[in-house]
Design a protein around this motif. Structure first.
Motif, mmCIF file in Angstrom:
data_model
loop_
_atom_site.group_PDB
_atom_site.id
_atom_site.type_symbol
_atom_site.label_atom_id
_atom_site.label_comp_id
_atom_site.label_asym_id
_atom_site.label_seq_id
_atom_site.Cartn_x
_atom_site.Cartn_y
_atom_site.Cartn_z
ATOM 1 N N ASP A 386 -27.131 19.260 -11.075
ATOM 2 C CA ASP A 386 -27.813 18.028 -11.477
ATOM 3 C C ASP A 386 -27.369 17.544 -12.851
ATOM 4 O OD1 ASP A 386 -29.266 17.712 -9.183
ATOM 5 O OD2 ASP A 386 -31.016 18.788 -9.894
ATOM 6 N N LYS A 387 -27.164 18.472 -13.769
ATOM 7 C CA LYS A 387 -26.779 18.077 -15.127
ATOM 8 C C LYS A 387 -25.408 17.401 -15.131
ATOM 9 C CE LYS A 387 -24.906 22.664 -16.388
ATOM 10 N NZ LYS A 387 -23.507 22.229 -16.517
ATOM 11 N N ASP A 388 -24.519 17.826 -14.228
ATOM 12 C CA ASP A 388 -23.190 17.207 -14.120
ATOM 13 C C ASP A 388 -23.304 15.773 -13.597
ATOM 14 O OD1 ASP A 388 -21.838 19.604 -14.911
ATOM 15 O OD2 ASP A 388 -22.119 20.385 -12.886
ATOM 16 N N ILE A 389 -24.141 15.592 -12.586
ATOM 17 C CA ILE A 389 -24.317 14.261 -12.012
ATOM 18 C C ILE A 389 -24.985 13.329 -13.015
ATOM 19 C CG2 ILE A 389 -25.246 12.967 -10.072
ATOM 20 C CD1 ILE A 389 -23.044 15.085 -9.432
ATOM 21 N N LYS A 390 -25.919 13.860 -13.788
ATOM 22 C CA LYS A 390 -26.579 13.062 -14.820
ATOM 23 C C LYS A 390 -25.567 12.573 -15.853
ATOM 24 C CE LYS A 390 -30.308 13.266 -18.230
ATOM 25 N NZ LYS A 390 -31.370 14.111 -18.842
ATOM 26 N N GLU A 391 -24.664 13.454 -16.245
ATOM 27 C CA GLU A 391 -23.649 13.088 -17.230
ATOM 28 C C GLU A 391 -22.663 12.077 -16.648
ATOM 29 O OE1 GLU A 391 -21.114 15.345 -20.704
ATOM 30 O OE2 GLU A 391 -22.116 16.496 -19.143
ATOM 31 N N LEU A 392 -22.311 12.268 -15.370
ATOM 32 C CA LEU A 392 -21.409 11.324 -14.704
ATOM 33 C C LEU A 392 -22.060 9.945 -14.600
ATOM 34 C CD1 LEU A 392 -18.803 10.717 -13.144
ATOM 35 C CD2 LEU A 392 -19.929 11.562 -11.080
ATOM 36 N N SER A 393 -23.344 9.902 -14.274
ATOM 37 C CA SER A 393 -24.061 8.622 -14.161
ATOM 38 C C SER A 393 -24.073 7.878 -15.488
ATOM 39 C CB SER A 393 -25.502 8.873 -13.697
ATOM 40 O OG SER A 393 -25.515 9.517 -12.445
ATOM 41 N N LYS A 394 -24.299 8.615 -16.557
ATOM 42 C CA LYS A 394 -24.292 8.013 -17.885
ATOM 43 C C LYS A 394 -22.921 7.433 -18.219
ATOM 44 C CE LYS A 394 -25.246 9.155 -22.743
ATOM 45 N NZ LYS A 394 -25.635 10.245 -23.689
ATOM 46 N N THR A 395 -21.886 8.149 -17.827
ATOM 47 C CA THR A 395 -20.517 7.682 -18.070
ATOM 48 C C THR A 395 -20.230 6.402 -17.296
ATOM 49 O OG1 THR A 395 -19.696 9.922 -18.472
ATOM 50 C CG2 THR A 395 -18.080 8.275 -17.796
ATOM 51 N N LEU A 396 -20.578 6.390 -16.006
ATOM 52 C CA LEU A 396 -20.308 5.219 -15.161
ATOM 53 C C LEU A 396 -21.091 4.003 -15.650
ATOM 54 C CD1 LEU A 396 -20.366 6.959 -11.658
ATOM 55 C CD2 LEU A 396 -18.363 6.168 -12.913
ATOM 56 N N LYS A 397 -22.294 4.237 -16.135
ATOM 57 C CA LYS A 397 -23.106 3.136 -16.640
ATOM 58 C C LYS A 397 -22.460 2.475 -17.849
ATOM 59 C CE LYS A 397 -27.794 2.079 -18.239
ATOM 60 N NZ LYS A 397 -29.132 2.630 -18.574
ATOM 61 N N GLY A 398 -21.691 3.260 -18.604
ATOM 62 C CA GLY A 398 -21.049 2.723 -19.798
ATOM 63 C C GLY A 398 -19.767 1.957 -19.535
ATOM 64 N N LEU A 399 -19.271 1.994 -18.292
ATOM 65 C CA LEU A 399 -18.041 1.266 -17.940
ATOM 66 C C LEU A 399 -18.401 -0.181 -17.612
ATOM 67 C CD1 LEU A 399 -16.283 3.992 -15.717
ATOM 68 C CD2 LEU A 399 -15.888 3.485 -18.136
ATOM 69 N N LYS A 400 -18.352 -1.040 -18.594
ATOM 70 C CA LYS A 400 -18.846 -2.412 -18.480
ATOM 71 C C LYS A 400 -18.024 -3.272 -17.518
ATOM 72 C CE LYS A 400 -22.033 -1.490 -21.460
ATOM 73 N NZ LYS A 400 -23.420 -1.274 -20.995
ATOM 74 N N SER A 401 -16.762 -2.889 -17.262
ATOM 75 C CA SER A 401 -15.918 -3.688 -16.363
ATOM 76 C C SER A 401 -16.032 -3.242 -14.913
ATOM 77 C CB SER A 401 -14.449 -3.591 -16.805
ATOM 78 O OG SER A 401 -14.274 -4.091 -18.114
ATOM 79 N N LEU A 402 -16.788 -2.171 -14.643
ATOM 80 C CA LEU A 402 -16.861 -1.586 -13.303
ATOM 81 C C LEU A 402 -17.492 -2.556 -12.310
ATOM 82 C CD1 LEU A 402 -16.190 1.054 -11.820
ATOM 83 C CD2 LEU A 402 -18.515 1.820 -12.272
ATOM 84 N N ARG A 403 -16.799 -2.818 -11.205
ATOM 85 C CA ARG A 403 -17.277 -3.719 -10.166
ATOM 86 C C ARG A 403 -17.366 -3.031 -8.801
ATOM 87 N NH1 ARG A 403 -18.426 -5.662 -14.054
ATOM 88 N NH2 ARG A 403 -17.993 -7.708 -14.960
ATOM 89 N N ASN A 404 -16.622 -1.952 -8.622
ATOM 90 C CA ASN A 404 -16.566 -1.295 -7.311
ATOM 91 C C ASN A 404 -16.646 0.211 -7.508
ATOM 92 O OD1 ASN A 404 -15.576 -0.118 -4.836
ATOM 93 N ND2 ASN A 404 -14.808 -2.134 -4.267
ATOM 94 N N LEU A 405 -17.668 0.836 -6.933
ATOM 95 C CA LEU A 405 -17.867 2.276 -7.106
ATOM 96 C C LEU A 405 -18.030 2.951 -5.754
ATOM 97 C CD1 LEU A 405 -18.414 4.815 -8.838
ATOM 98 C CD2 LEU A 405 -20.834 4.160 -8.863
ATOM 99 N N ASP A 406 -17.251 3.995 -5.532
ATOM 100 C CA ASP A 406 -17.350 4.809 -4.317
ATOM 101 C C ASP A 406 -17.497 6.260 -4.759
ATOM 102 O OD1 ASP A 406 -17.238 6.016 -1.896
ATOM 103 O OD2 ASP A 406 -15.218 5.372 -1.375
ATOM 104 N N LEU A 407 -18.667 6.836 -4.517
ATOM 105 C CA LEU A 407 -18.959 8.189 -4.990
ATOM 106 C C LEU A 407 -19.405 9.051 -3.816
ATOM 107 C CD1 LEU A 407 -19.205 9.983 -7.519
ATOM 108 C CD2 LEU A 407 -21.567 9.185 -7.752
#
Length: 420
Positions: A386-407
Motif C-alpha cells: 500500500d505504501k508503494d501505491i500511495k507514493e506512486l499516486s502522489k507522483t502521478l498527481k504531480g504530473l500536470k501534463s498527464l492526460r492518459n493513464l493506464d495502470l
C-alpha cells in the motif's frame, strides 16, 4: 462486418463514384461473428475497382478475420488482384487479409506479390497475411514473386506481416533481401511471426540487406518466437543498420518469447543506439526472454541516456525470470536523463519480483514533467504494498501534463482497499 447482401449493394454504389482519388474499406470482423464475406463479394468489389482505375491513387482494403467461412477464395482474390494490377496509378496500397486461415494459401500470396510488383508508381505498400495457411510443393515461384518487389524503385514505406507457410521458410525470408534495391525506403516494418530457420545464415543474409538502406526514418523488426541461433550475426547486423541510418527517428524491436536472446546479444544490437541523436520513439519488447538478466537494464541505460530527443519510451520486460531486484534503480537512472524530453512512457514488469527501491523510481518519475501518457503494468508483482501505491499516486498527481493513464495492479496480493 457487413452481411454479403449489404456488401453487394455497397459495391453497386461504388461504381457510380466519379473519379475518386482514395478508397478505404474496413470490413474487419472485430466480434468474430459468423457473417462472412463470400467469393462473389470479392468479385463484385473487383468490378467496382475496375471502374476507378483511371483516378484511384490510394487503396486500403482490410478483411481482418473476415475470410474464413469458405475454404477457397482463390477466384475472388484473383479477380481482385487483376483489378489492382490494371491500375498503374497506385501510389499507396494497403491490404489486410489477416486471420484468413484456410481461405488463403501460399499461391494467393504469390499472386499478391507478382501483381504489386507491376505497380511502378507505388510508394507505400502494407500487407498483412498472418493467420493464413497452406503448403507449396515448389517454393521457387513464390520466392521469385517476393524478389520481384525489388523492382519498386520509388517505394518509401513497406510493411509485411506473415507467418510460416511451409517448410521452405529459409528461401522465403531470404528472398526479402531484395528490398535493398529500394534505395528510397524510409519506413520499413517486417513482422515474421512464429518462424523457424533451417539454416543459420538465412536470417543473417536477409538482415544484411537492411544495412544498404541509408535513408531509414522508421525501422520495425518483429521476430516473436523466432528461436534465433546463438551463432547468428543478426545482432551485429542490426547494430550496423543503426549505424548507417543517421536519420532514424522510430525504432521498434520485438524479440519476445526468444529464450536464446541474452543480455550480451542486446549489448551487441544496441551498440550504436546511443549515437542515434534523431531517435524520438523507442519501443522494445523483450517479454518472456528467459536469457535476459539484471544487467539488461544497465545496458539499456547506457544506450538510452544520451538520446536527448527521445519523446516516447516503451519497454516490455514481462516474465523475464532473471530480471528482478535491480530493475527499478536502473529505470530511475534512465528517467533522470530524459526529464526534459520524454512525453510517453509505457513500462511492463509483469511478474517481476522483488522490486527494490520503488520510492526512488517514483521520485525519478515525478521529475519527468512533460509526460502526457503513462502506462505501468505491475501485475503479479507480489512485493508491492500500500505504501508503494500511495507514493506512486502522489507522483502521478504531480504530473500536470498527464492526460492518459493506464495502470495495471491486478494480482498484487499485498495491496488493500486503502490503495484503491
Amino acid at each position: 462486418s457487413p452481411n454479403p447482401q449489404t456488401f453487394s449493394h455497397f459495391c453497386k454504389h461504388l461504381k457510380t463514384l466519379k473519379s475518386p482519388k482514395g478508397l478505404y474499406i474496413d470490413c474487419n470482423n472485430k466480434n468474430s461473428s459468423n457473417i462472412q464475406l463470400t467469393n462473389v463479394n470479392l468479385i463484385e468489389l473487383a468490378a467496382a475497382l475496375k471502374k476507378m482505375h483511371r483516378s484511384l491513387t490510394t487503396l486500403s482494403l482490410s478483411f481482418q478475420n473476415n475470410l474464413q467461412a469458405y475454404t477457397d477464395y482463390k477466384f475472388g482474390i484473383s479477380k481482385l488482384l487483376q483489378a489492382i494490377r490494371k491500375n498503374r496509378h497506385f501510389e499507396k496500397l494497403y491490404l489486410n487479409f489477416g486471420e484468413a486461415r484456410s481461405a488463403l494459401r501460399l499461391e494467393d500470396l504469390m499472386i499478391v506479390y507478382s501483381s504489386v510488383s507491376r505497380l511502378n508508381r507505388l510508394k507505400a505498400f502494407h500487407l498483412n497475411f498472418s493467420g493464413a495457411s497452406g503448403y507449396h510443393e515448389n517454393p521457387n515461384p513464390f520466392i521469385n514473386s517476393v524478389r520481384s518487389l525489388g523492382k519498386l524503385k520509388l517505394m518509401e514505406d513497406l510493411s509485411i506481416t506473415f507467418e510460416k507457410f511451409s517448410s521452405h521458410t529459409d528461401g522465403e525470408i531470404e528472398a526479402f533481401s531484395h528490398i535493398k534495391r529500394m534505395r528510397k525506403l524510409s519506413k520499413i516494418s517486417l513482422n515474421f511471426l512464429h518462424t523457424k530457420m533451417q539454416f543459420e545464415t538465412t536470417l543473417d543474409n536477409f538482415a544484411y540487406s537492411l544495412t544498404k538502406l541509408t535513408k531509414l526514418q522508421k525501422l520495425q523488426i518483429s521476430f516473436p518466437r523466432f528461436y534465433i541461433n546463438p551463432s547468428s550475426k543478426i545482432f551485429y547486423i542490426i547494430a550496423k543498420t543503426l549505424q548507417t541510418s543517421p536519420t532514424l527517428s522510430i525504432l521498434n524491436l520485438d524479440l519476445s518469447y526468444n529464450p536464446r536472446f541474452s543480455t550480451t546479444d542486446l549489448q551487441k544490437m544496441l551498440y550504436h543506439v546511443q549515437s542515434q541523436l534523431c531517435l524520438s520513439q523507442l519501443n522494445l519488447n523483450f517479454s518472456f526472454c528467459s536469457g535476459l538478466d539484471n544487467k539488461t537494464l544497465q545496458v539499456l541505460a547506457q544506450s538510452i541516456m544520451n538520446l536527448k530527443n527521445l519523446t516516447s519510451l516503451k519497454l516490455n520486460l514481462s516474465e523475464c525470470p532473471l530480471i528482478n531486484g535491480q530493475t527499478l534503480p536502473s529505470l530511475s537512472n534512465i528517467l533522470k536523463k530524459l526529464t526534459s524530453s520524454l512525453q510517453v512512457l509505457e513500462l511492463s514488469l509483469f511478474n517481476s519480483s522483488p522490486l527494490q527501491d520503488f520510492s526512488s523510481f517514483c521520485e525519478a518519475l515525478s521529475k519527468v514533467t512533460n509526460l502526457y501518457r503513462v502506462s505501468l503494468n505491475f501485475s503479479h508483482c507480489r512485493d508491492l504494498q500500500d505504501k508503494d501505491i500511495k507514493e506512486l499516486s502522489k507522483t502521478l498527481k504531480g504530473l500536470k501534463s498527464l492526460r492518459n493513464l493506464d495502470l495495471d495492479l491486478s494480482f498484487v496480493p499485498q495491496i488493500t482497499d486503502h490503495s484503491i
